[in-house]
Structure formats: C-alpha cells, structure tokens
Design a protein around this motif. Structure first.
Motif: not given
Length: 468
Positions: A173-201
């Motif tokens: 969620q923090s990476a997604l907010r940073s992307f929307h604010l323009g402080r971080a690229p979308i790749t950071d948010a995508n990797e954070a989501r991938a790691r989060y989904e792997a942990v959910r599994a």
C-alpha cells in the motif's frame, strides 16, 4: 408433540456444549492420552503379558505331575461254559453286579535335557517381549513429542506468515501511494504486490499444515487438540550432554532396546535349536502309584478286590522316528543362525543411528546460536533499510527484501529449536530408551496458553559451546 418440545429444550444445552472450548493440554496430557489410545503400545503390552504365561508352562516339565482317577460301572454279564467237564466248578449263568475303583499316580522327571533348553528359550523370549514393551513406550514418547512439536512449529509458522502478510500488505500500500504521488516507479508497486500475493499463498498452505498437524495429534490421542501449550522460547535450552561419541556407542551396544530385543530373540532361537537336537537324548522319570478296584461278581461267579502299589524308574530313548527329529533340529539350527545374523545387522544399524543422532544434536545446538545471531542481524538490517528509505537512500524493494529476510530468520530459528529438542530425544532413544521422565523434562519448557507468547523472540544465543 412432546418429543418436539424435548428436542427444542435440548437445543440450547447442545449449543452450549458445542461452544465450550476444549481444555488446554500440555505435553504430559497428550502423552497420557496417547498411552491409553495408541494401539501399538497396548498391543506390545498384551504381547508381553502373553509371553509371561509361557514361563509356568515351560517350568511345569520339572515339577511333579499328579493325576487321580476313579470309575464305577454296572455290568450285565451272561456266561456260558462250553465243552467243560461235568465237574467244572465255575458255573454258567446270568450275572448283574457293580464294579468300582480309584487310583492316584505321581510322575517326576529326573532327566530331560530337551525340556531344560526349552525352558531357557522361553526365558529369553519373555525378556525379548519385555524389551519390546519398553521399546513401544520409548517410541511412543518420541512420536508424541515429534507430533506435538510439529503442531507447535506449524502454528508458529502460521503466525509468522500472517505477520509477514500484514507487513507486506502495508509495504504494498505504501509503494502504491508513492507511485500515485510520483515518488516511486510502478515496478516497485508491482514487485511489492507479487511478494504480498506469494506470502498470502504461503499463509494458506501454513493454515492447512496446522490443520493436518492437529488432526495427527487427535488421531493419536482420540481427543481434541485445540489449546496446546506453546514452547517457552525465553527458557534456556538444555545443553547437550558432555559425553563423547565412543561412550555413546558403547552404551548403545549395551542398553539399546532394539539391540537387546534382537539379542534375546537370537538367544531364544539358539536355545530352541539345542532343544530340538536334545530330543535325541534319553529321558528318565520316576513314577509311583496306588490303585483300588472292586467287583461284586464276575464271569466265574465270584467277586474280586484288587489293591496295587507301584514305584519305578522309566527310561525312554528315541531310536528312529522317520527322520522327524533330525529335520526339526536342522530347521531350528537354520532359524538360530538367521536370528544371529539379524542381531548383527541391528547392531550395525544402532551404531550408525547413534553416530547420526550425536552429530545432529551438536549441529542443531550450534545452528540455534547462529540463527539467533542471524535473526538479530536481520532485525537490525530491516530497521536500517526502513531508515534508509525515509532518508531516500533505499527504495521499497530493499525494504521488502529485508522484511522477508527477517521473517525467514524467525521461522528458521523456531524450526531449529524444535529440531534440537527432537534430536536430543533421538540420541537418547538410540543410546538407551525414553521414558515418561523425558516427557516431564520437555514439559517444563512449555508455558500455559494465557502467558505472553513470543514465537519469534526470546532465546538468548548460548555464550559457551560444548566441544563435540
């Protein structure tokens, strides 16, 4: 209508009973329940009790055998003398009379070499059954401890997975907010989501592992296993004993229950082979008896009273029985050799098991110290990555990696702790055997469910390591 009202009245009581939580149980409670429910342990006890009944049967060959008999008969006799001379004094005719008698005999074996060897074989069989009974309890202690710690490890893993899932969700969620604010690229948010989904599994798999571990304990004990006492990781772990590998191997060759049982079985087979060969030897017995018989009449027209007292020695020597004795002797000798080879095989396996368990204990104890240091370092690294992200020298991916490394170190530390406790039990089982005292020793490391539970913190790394 009455039955319907009764059913409605019983519904609240049933719901209350169903909603009542299961009682908390520690390792001693689980072991007591498993000892009553486990069929393998109960079967070993039944086999030992059955083997003990063979002792009096084998010993009876050396004790006196006393028997008594009595008889009474009604006789209806018709006697005709044919071809007799005119002056024959025994009359012919029809006679009815009673005849009765009684007697007692005592037989004592003086020499029976086959029975002596058979009695020794039975003694070795009883000892082997007793060793197997003690071995069943030792195996039950190891099985109960392994299943109990497997459940605790699965539960710790689930709690750590959930904590990791919450942390990675926050990072995503923090990476997604940073992307929307323009402080971080979308790749950071995508990797954070991938790691989060792997942990959910992984969390779903950990939840299923907890269910399976609980089901194994319930199958073993026949009772619910919902509120088991956790391991108190704040409690200092027991140090490995100061023995050496040579000492443990020597003790195992003397005290290991599997090896002792195999040796008693080999001894029983050897004594049975001697007994089969001793069937060629003569047997000597003494016998004494007394008998009384009375007949009121007889075929010659008069009655009789007979009293007989006997005492004597009897010698029996088998000469030829069609080769049966030789065949049984050869079969028993082959079985004795097979049992001897099996005992040697068990001896080699025990030596290897002791060596393997000895090294596992030493390695697991040192691994705990290394993982405790790694856990502390991962916690410090995570704090550094988060600080670096706030000041702008680290990005979200670096924090994610440090986060997962930290939780992985906590899981590895918990696993190493349980592995070490089980390795201690395996070493003692390989050297001698386990008892209820070992359960009590492990139970002292547990804490009630109401106490503060910290599956990831607590154990202080040992300051001094024992030399192997």
């Amino acid at each position: 209508m009455l039955m319907k009202r009764l059913s409605l009245a019983l519904v609240p009581a049933v719901l209350v009973c169903a909603a009542a939580p299961a009682l908390a149980a520690n390792l001693k409670d689980i072991f007591r329940a498993a000892r009553l429910h486990d069929m393998g342990y109960r079967q070993a006890g039944a086999s030992y009790r059955e083997a003990r009944t063979l002792g009096p049967e084998a010993r009876s060959a050396f004790l006196p055998h006393i028997s008594a008999q009595a008889n009474t008969t009604y006789n209806d006799l018709t006697s005709s003398i044919l071809g007799g001379e005119a002056g024959f004094i025994f009359p012919s005719g029809h006679f009815t009379f009673n005849a009765n008698g009684y007697g007692i005999s005592v037989t004592e074996t003086l020499l029976d070499i086959r029975a002596l060897y058979a009695w020794r074989a039975v003694g070795a069989t009883i000892h082997a059954a007793h060793q197997r009974y003690a071995l069943a309890q030792s195996n039950l202690v190891l099985t109960v401890s392994a299943q109990y710690f497997a459940f605790l490890l699965a539960r710790d893993d689930l709690r750590l997975r959930r904590a990791e899932e919450r942390a990675l969700r926050a990072e995503y969620q923090s990476a997604l907010r940073s992307f929307h604010l323009g402080r971080a690229p979308i790749t950071d948010a995508n990797e954070a989501r991938a790691r989060y989904e792997a942990v959910r599994a992984a969390t779903l798999a950990a939840r299923n592992a907890v269910r399976l571990a609980r089901a194994r304990i319930e199958r073993m004990t026949g009772r619910p296993a919902d509120h088991l006492w956790p391991l108190n990781l704040h409690h200092p772990l027991l140090r490995p004993h100061a023995g050496t590998l040579v000492t443990d191997e020597a003790r195992a060759l003397r005290d290991n229950l599997v090896l002792r049982s195999a040796r008693f079985e080999a001894r029983a087979a050897a004594q049975s082979a001697h007994a089969a060969f001793a069937a060629h030897y003569p047997t000597i017995s003494a016998q004494a008896g007394y008998s009384y018989n009375r007949a009121d009449n007889g075929e010659f027209g008069f009655g009789t009273v007979l009293r007989d007292k006997t005492i004597g020695l009897y010698l029996t020597l088998p000469i030829y029985q069609g080769g049966e004795l030789s065949a049984k002797s050869a079969h028993a000798s082959a079985a004795a050799f097979q049992a001897h080879v099996a005992a040697l095989r068990v001896e080699r396996r025990v030596q290897f098991d002791v060596r393997q368990a000895f090294f596992n204990v030493r390695n697991d104890y040192r691994e705990i110290a290394a993982l405790a240091a790694a856990k502390k370092a991962a916690r410090v690294a995570l704090a550094s990555e988060r600080l670096g992200m706030r000041v702008g020298v680290r990005n979200n991916v670096d924090v994610l990696r440090a986060e997962q490394a930290y939780y992985r170190s906590r899981r590895d530390f918990a696993r190493a702790t349980y592995d070490y406790l089980l390795s201690r039990l395996e070493l003692k089982a390989a050297v001698s055997h386990l008892t209820a005292g070992d359960i009590a020793e492990l139970n002292a490391l547990l804490q009630p469910p109401g106490a503060p539970y910290a599956p990831s913190h607590g154990h202080r790394p040992p300051r001094r390591m024992l030399r192997p």
